[in-house]
Design an enzyme around this catalytic site. Structure first.
Site, PDB file in Angstrom:
ATOM      1  N   TYR A   1       0.835  -1.208   0.000  1.00  0.00           N
ATOM      2  CA  TYR A   1       0.000   0.000   0.000  1.00  0.00           C
ATOM      3  C   TYR A   1       0.866   1.253   0.000  1.00  0.00           C
ATOM      4  O   TYR A   1       0.496   2.284  -0.532  1.00  0.00           O
ATOM      5  CB  TYR A   1      -0.978   0.016   1.189  1.00  0.00           C
ATOM      6  CG  TYR A   1      -2.285  -0.602   0.809  1.00  0.00           C
ATOM      7  CD1 TYR A   1      -2.399  -1.985   0.741  1.00  0.00           C
ATOM      8  CD2 TYR A   1      -3.365   0.165   0.439  1.00  0.00           C
ATOM      9  CE1 TYR A   1      -3.575  -2.573   0.335  1.00  0.00           C
ATOM     10  CE2 TYR A   1      -4.544  -0.409   0.032  1.00  0.00           C
ATOM     11  CZ  TYR A   1      -4.650  -1.776  -0.014  1.00  0.00           C
ATOM     12  OH  TYR A   1      -5.816  -2.351  -0.430  1.00  0.00           O
TER      13      TYR A   1
ATOM     14  N   LYS B   1      -3.983   8.054   2.712  1.00  0.00           N
ATOM     15  CA  LYS B   1      -5.198   7.815   3.509  1.00  0.00           C
ATOM     16  C   LYS B   1      -5.082   8.466   4.892  1.00  0.00           C
ATOM     17  O   LYS B   1      -6.077   8.932   5.450  1.00  0.00           O
ATOM     18  CB  LYS B   1      -5.481   6.314   3.634  1.00  0.00           C
ATOM     19  CG  LYS B   1      -5.899   5.650   2.321  1.00  0.00           C
ATOM     20  CD  LYS B   1      -7.101   6.317   1.686  1.00  0.00           C
ATOM     21  CE  LYS B   1      -7.686   5.518   0.536  1.00  0.00           C
ATOM     22  NZ  LYS B   1      -8.679   6.283  -0.242  1.00  0.00           N
TER      23      LYS B   1
END
Ligand code: NAP
Length: 258
Positions: A158, A165
């Protein structure tokens, strides 16, 4: 059963790529509740897809919007104001990072890769909310952004998307604090893995979905519809006291240690 009725309300949904998109599941939930919908798409590649999906709703608006363009963002809000005269809800379901920044070593992320991911996936919420608030301030409204647990924990591959995020979730709290006095609520939904176009761009995504299923208290992966229902709740007056929160729709995965 108490049914959520959003007739007379309007929503701008950003981030439908196809019918697997979380944004599409949210649009369906809002549409079924009677809400009038506006959609955006990025680039001609998605124009046909989104127009075809939006045709399910007689009076839907479909507009081009690359969130890296202030001009296109302004164009979208001008069109929403002209057609709807008001805006009640905005759904931010947008994320992007370069493929090479979604694998390998995080410390090798380039400045350009960092900027791209943070601009599209986090800053865009700030730019969009600023415009949305202007159309919402007469009657209040609700803004919902989509996030993932990689904001708080490390998930292989990620990488820079985890940083994006984290920035997005901070922006949700900051915006909630600023827009609360205008009657505008801002929340995030942290979704478990769902196989969408973007998700499949992350190396090892399918293995991660299997791991989630095994480890989550509910012993399954979530369905996009469950994200749609959660967004419907956050937009409705049933969530009138909720702002600045992250709601986990992940079959409980986030509470687990070993
Ligand atoms: P998706 O269907 O691929 O949706 C992502 C959307 O972002 C696409 O429509 C994409 O358009 C759009 N986008 C990318 N760059 C853009 C730009 N510059 N301007 C405007 N739009 C742009 O994937 P999804 O899984 O539903 O993702 C929606 C949101 O949910 C994202 O924030 C994602 O991080 C979040 N989320 C997903 C999962 C999951 O497992 N699927 C879990 C937690 C959170 P293009 O296709 O043209 O790039």
């Amino acid at each position: 059963m108490r049914k959520i009725d959003l007739s007379g309300k309007t929503a701008l949904v950003l981030g439908v790529a196809n019918q697997r998109s979380l944004a599409w599941a949210i649009a369906e939930a809002l549409g079924e509740a009677g809400c009038r919908l506006a959609f955006t798409y990025q680039g001609e590649r998605l124009h046909q897809n989104v127009t075809k999906l939006a045709a399910k709703y007689d009076d839907a608006l479909v507009m081009a919007c690359d969130v890296t363009s202030d001009e296109q963002i302004d164009g979208v809000f001008a069109q929403v104001e002209k057609s709807f005269r008001r805006l009640d809800f905005m759904i931010h379901s947008i994320a992007f990072a370069r493929r090479e920044d979604l694998e390998g070593e995080f410390r090798k992320t380039s400045l350009e890769g960092w900027r791209t991911a943070l601009e599209i996936s986090a800053y865009s919420l700030v730019a969009l909310s600023n415009r949305a608030a202007r159309l919402m301030q007469r009657e209040g409204g609700s803004i919902v952004a989509l996030t993932f647990l990689a904001s708080e924990r490390v998930f292989p591959n990620y990488n820079v998307m985890g940083s994006a995020k984290a920035a997005l979730e901070h922006a949700v709290r900051q915006l909630a604090s600023e827009l609360g006095p205008l009657g505008v609520r801002v929340n995030a939904i942290s979704a478990g893995p769902v196989s969408t176009l973007s998700a499949r761009g992350i190396s090892g995504f399918m293995d991660m979905a299997v791991h989630h299923r095994k480890k989550a208290p509910l012993k399954r992966n979530i369905e996009a519809k469950e994200v749609g229902d959660a967004a419907l709740f956050l937009c409705s007056s049933m969530a009138s006291g909720i702002t600045g929160s992250t709601l986990y729709v992940d079959a409980g995965y986030h509470i687990m240690g070993l």
